[in-house]
Design an enzyme around this catalytic site. Sequence first.
Site: not given
Length: 226
Positions: A98-99, A102
């Site tokens: 998920h990071e 980004h």
Amino acid sequence: MGFGSYLIYLAILMIVPLWAQSRVKSTYKKYSKQPTSSAMTGAEVARKILDDNGLYDVQIGRTKGTLTDHYDPRNKVIKLSEGIYDGRSMASSAVAAHEVGHAIQDQQEYAFLKFRSALVPVANFGSNISLFLILGGMLLNMMDLLLFGIIFMSAAVLFQLVTLPVEFDASNRAMGQLVSSGVIRNNEERETKKVLNAAALTYVAAALVAVAELVRFILIYLANRE
């Protein structure tokens, strides 16, 4: 505001965030004990997905705490909490991916991410000063002061709302990358999605609370202007 409406407001303000946090913690606790078939650590997952997308300049570091993971676009660093960094579980893989989502957004200049970054100084200022203006306006019965507080609070609320597509998009990217990179198999997708969906609840809860607060003060302003 009627008594029924006030109860709904209190429920949004108190119960929803607590429920969201409870879901995140219980989901993380459950899936942090279930290893992925690849048995890769969160740091290894993040590095693989970054390299697969040509993001060799993005570094990976540790940060203290639990679920304090985040991506720093200014320094091009993904900070993973120790449990995620060293963990070899579905939860670790999901959060790490998920990071990285980004970081990929940053690379591709994802519009909502750019908009949210531009809102940061305005939102921070608005959240810090709005409550003082609103309370001052209500206590002194100065409606113009209350209105200024509402305007500044609107900037902070807008930030919360823009955060939603940013986070959902990062989770969607994470799922695609986890599958295409071979970190998880098809039979592990459902469990991984549960981790990402639970994490998204915290952002939804924060947005609901922010909107509820803003609506309450708008109603107070309108009532006192009549």
